[in-house]
Enzyme design. Structure first.
Site: not given
Ligand code: 5GP
Ligand code: ZN
Length: 113
Positions: A31, A99
């Protein structure tokens, strides 16, 4: 798990832009993209991070990597790309559902930290 945003995305309860899906994984566009192409590949089953995934007896971790490569090729990232999976506080993991980030579509920073 009941409050997990990615479980809700995978279940279709929160909308997402799906890129790929198979019986084990779901991939969708981030997103808040950090590169021209920024896709997240998540297992359908909830698990918090790659360390938890690595404890499994099956090859889900390997399967996720293969899915990342398949998506990168389908996205035309022939000039290269970066795969990242963040873990925990020091890794700045913000969503507690495993992820892998696929980043590409342009030259990325040579700094990773
Ligand atoms: P992390 O910081 O956990 O490695 O990555 C989480 C990712 O999830 C971030 O890049 C953030 O932009 C993405 N993200 C968080 N909430 C959502 C959402 O509701 N939809 C989508 N498509 N991405 C999300
Ligand atoms: Zn989850």
């Amino acid at each position: 798990m009941g409050d997990c945003i990615f479980c809700k995305i995978i279940a279709g309860d929160i909308p997402s832009t799906k890129v790929y899906e198979d019986e084990l994984t779901y991939a969708f566009r981030d997103i808040n993209p950090q590169a021209k192409v920024h896709i997240l590949v998540a297992p359908k089953e909830h698990m918090k991070d790659m360390a938890e995934c690595a404890k499994r007896t099956d090859d889900l971790a390997g399967h996720m990597m293969k899915v990342c490569v398949k998506i990168a090729e389908a996205e035309g990232l022939e000039n290269g790309y970066r795969l990242i999976t963040n873990k925990g506080d020091h890794g700045c993991q913000s969503v507690g559902h495993l992820h892998v980030h696929i980043l590409g579509g342009e030259k990325l920073s040579d700094k990773m930290g």
